[in-house]
Design an enzyme around this catalytic site. Structure first.
Site, PDB file in Angstrom:
ATOM      1  N   TYR A 120     152.578  23.190  18.948  1.00 27.99           N
ATOM      2  CA  TYR A 120     153.128  23.689  20.225  1.00 27.99           C
ATOM      3  C   TYR A 120     153.730  22.582  21.078  1.00 27.99           C
ATOM      4  CZ  TYR A 120     148.284  23.258  22.293  1.00 27.99           C
ATOM      5  OH  TYR A 120     147.059  22.852  22.722  1.00 27.99           O
ATOM      6  N   GLU A 121     154.412  23.034  22.118  1.00 29.64           N
ATOM      7  CA  GLU A 121     155.148  22.122  23.012  1.00 29.64           C
ATOM      8  C   GLU A 121     156.253  21.389  22.238  1.00 29.64           C
ATOM      9  OE1 GLU A 121     153.920  22.493  26.192  1.00 29.64           O
ATOM     10  OE2 GLU A 121     155.778  21.474  26.729  1.00 29.64           O
ATOM     11  N   GLY A 122     156.859  22.115  21.273  1.00 29.64           N
ATOM     12  CA  GLY A 122     157.861  21.514  20.389  1.00 29.64           C
ATOM     13  C   GLY A 122     157.149  20.913  19.198  1.00 29.64           C
TER      14      GLY A 122
END
Ligand SMILES: Cc1cc2nc3c(=O)[nH]c(=O)nc-3n(C[C@H](O)[C@H](O)[C@H](O)COP(=O)(O)OP(=O)(O)OC[C@H]3O[C@@H](n4cnc5c(N)ncnc54)[C@H](O)[C@@H]3O)c2cc1C
Length: 593
Positions: free
Chosen positions: A440-442
């Protein structure tokens, strides 16, 4: 599982001895008078208690119970509500917030240590305040004064929590193709309709209200990322007097059943004509999100670090306790049936790898937090330089620290043998919990592309040279210090290896469109190992002369030696992969996979 012990000594050492934080805090115009060493130390001690006494005890039970969804209502596991109330009463949600709206305005260098303790003791719990912090940052930077006044004080208090609603079933990495719509209403607000998935804390029973920051498109928006706007959409509308009003057509359709972080509610959210307010400018929603992205991404790196340290602490206690076989050098504890497994070279390899990666990760997070503070509280060229350093180093701090986080937690599991695989000792939970930080978060693949594409190739290597100059400055300062040469010489050689790989990659990218993507992950790892070497050299610089005074420093120097001898040489293989180009990756016809 061993009880969590916050690594206060290591944190104080880094903040005050390695990074001279107080000196920097006094110097930064925007921070002067806000924090001194005494305050910082008291804050860390308080969080250490909260982490050990309140968050750690509900970590395992939270994993076993998980979150519940019942007819649109999400309930967190037993004990979470009480822990959240204690967290909020302590004012922890306000730590980094803007003082104009009730925040404490503390530096990120301090916040990074606090976050590590929260995530190490309970990563699922940590995500609720972490997402609120992210939403607050975006609101503070981009929302109207009216929205800030209305929402920030309650969010800093924790009475209202935040959620970030970006992802849709068909749009994760590529947010340019989202479908959630925002129709203008006559009163200047917007009507938001669409479905989001994987929303952390999208619904929960901890706070009175949940403030969603939602990416959506206006009817006439341009296609792709340039047509995305950001909206503030509360679960309950807020009356003029600040009290809660009617429900706002924001519903949680379900929660995900997942590998780890089971006590964090991951929600599918439906917006059915919910009322929302624009944050920032129309069609500039992604840019607004990027303001807080650097903080968030560093925060995810710190989650990797927290899990690694927790796993190390458990593994160390176990390795001292568990007896199996004799040392190759003969019985070390003849009175016992066998020696503790810490005598075996391979067990030491695992423990020292963990210790070295945790120390490197903690120092790198503090170093990046330092640049974040200068970019936020500094002025002029110093501020600009810091912004460039943050841009370059954030993908490394996020992706390398979380990739190492998985490695570390797996090593910590391996130290336990079969006992690491079963649930009893908690080591398998850490492996499951930390895995998401790479996604997550890229995803880490996207972080690597960001480092290589936007930060390195696009700047012709100029950002890299800023980092290289900081390393070189350190190397130059050691020129007359013979005792440091065991670290400085290899550091200089590794910096040169990284520079050559950077130059080759920038050059290859001019001729081959696949070159950046082909080199990206190995390049990020190469960068990460060199950055950790810089950190360990900085640590050794302080610790070398104090070894005789206190064994803590001896431990630091010996771990630095281990890092340089056993982990840093991995750069040779990584550089070879970076330099190999894209041919062997792209040559294989798709049907031959
Ligand atoms: C537990 C959990 C919590 C989450 N919390 C939130 C949240 O609070 N808010 C929110 O909005 N989202 C959240 N997410 C979503 C998360 O951010 C996305 O899952 C993530 O960004 C990846 O998107 P995706 O899953 O659609 O994968 P995809 O984008 O489909 O990617 C699949 C694979 O392809 C790769 N890939 C994609 N594009 C490229 C490219 N251009 N070049 C190279 N490789 C590429 C990716 O790296 C990945 O390996 C959460 C997800 C989970 C599982």
């Amino acid at each position: 599982m061993a009880d969590y012990k916050a690594p206060l000594r290591e944190m104080n050492f880094l903040l005050h001895e390695v990074f001279a934080a107080e000196k920097l805090w006094t110097k930064l115009p925007g921070l002067a008078g806000a924090v001194d060493r005494e305050t910082a130390d008291a804050i860390l001690e308080e969080m250490a208690k909260l982490a050990s006494n309140t968050l750690d005890p509900i970590n395992r039970s939270g994993d076993e119970e998980g979150c519940h969804w019942n007819d649109g209502v999400v309930t967190t596991p037993e004990g979470f509500k009480e822990a959240y109330a204690t967290f909020c009463e302590g004012g922890w949600g306000a730590l980094l917030g803007n003082p104009e709206y009730g925040g404490m305005g503390m530096p990120k260098m301090l916040g990074a240590q606090v976050e590590e303790m929260i995530t190490a003791s309970n990563i699922s719990f940590a995500l609720y305040p972490v997402l609120t912090n992210g939403a607050c940052l975006a609101i503070d930077a981009h929302a109207s004064e009216e929205l800030k006044q209305k929402f920030l004080p309650k969010m800093y208090e924790g009475t209202w929590a935040g959620a970030m609603d970006l992802t849709e079933p068909h749009a994760g990495t590529d947010l340019g193709i989202i479908r959630t719509k925002a129709e203008p209403r006559e009163d200047g607000s917007y009507s938001i309709s669409g479905s989001k998935i994987f929303i952390t804390g999208g619904d929960q029973d901890l706070s009175e209200n949940i403030i969603h920051l939602v990416l959506a498109k206006l009817p006439d928006a341009p296609k792709g990322p340039k047509g995305i706007s950001l909206f503030l959409v509360p679960k309950y509308k807020v009356n003029e007097d600040g009290g809660l009003g009617e429900s706002n057509k924001v519903n949680c359709g379900s929660i995900e059943h997942k590998m780890g972080i089971k006590a964090s509610a991951t929600c599918a959210m439906n917006f059915d004509g919910a009322q929302g307010w624009l944050v920032g400018e129309v069609n500039k929603g992604l840019a607004a999100m990027f303001t807080m992205m650097n903080y968030e991404r560093l925060g995810v790196g710190i989650q990797g670090l927290g899990a690694s340290d927790r796993s190390y602490q458990n593994a160390l206690e176990y390795a001292r306790d568990r007896i199996q076989s004799r040392s190759p050098a003969g019985a070390q504890q003849p009175a016992k049936a066998a020696d503790p497994i810490i005598v075996h070279p391979d067990v030491r390899r695992m423990l020292l790898t963990q210790k070295a990666l945790v120390g490197g990760g903690r120092a790198l997070s503090t170093y990046v937090a330092q640049w974040l503070d200068i970019s936020k509280f500094g002025e002029g060229d110093e501020k600009k330089n810091a912004e460039a350093m943050v841009a370059l180093l954030t993908p490394v701090a996020k992706a390398f620290t979380t990739d190492m986080g998985l490695d570390c937690t797996v090593l910590g599991q391996q130290v336990f043998g079969g006992h690491g695989y079963i649930r009893e000792w908690g080591q398998e939970q850490l492996v499951r919990d930390v895995r998401i930080t790479q996604i997550y978060e890229g995803t880490n693949g996207i972080q690597a592309l960001d480092l290589v594409g936007r930060k390195t190739v696009a700047s012709g290597g100029a950002l890299f040279e800023l980092f290289a100059a900081d390393v070189q400055k350190f190397i130059d300062r050691q020129v007359d210090r013979e005792t440091m040469s065991e670290f400085v010489r290899p550091l200089a050689a590794e910096l040169q290896r990284l520079r050559e790989a950077t130059e080759k990659m920038v050059a290859a990218s001019q001729e081959d469109l696949h070159a950046p993507g082909a080199a990206s992950v190995e390049y990020l790892h190469l960068f990460g190992y060199v950055a950790y070497a810089f950190m360990w050299a900085k640590v050794a610089d302080v610790a070398l002369d104090k070894q005789e005074v206190d064994s803590f420093y001896k431990g630091q120097v010996k771990t630095a030696r281990f890092y340089f001898a056993r982990l840093l040489p991995r750069t040779q293989a990584l550089a070879a992969s970076v330099n190999a180009g894209s041919a062997t990756l792209m040559d294989l016809e798709e049907e031959l996979f």
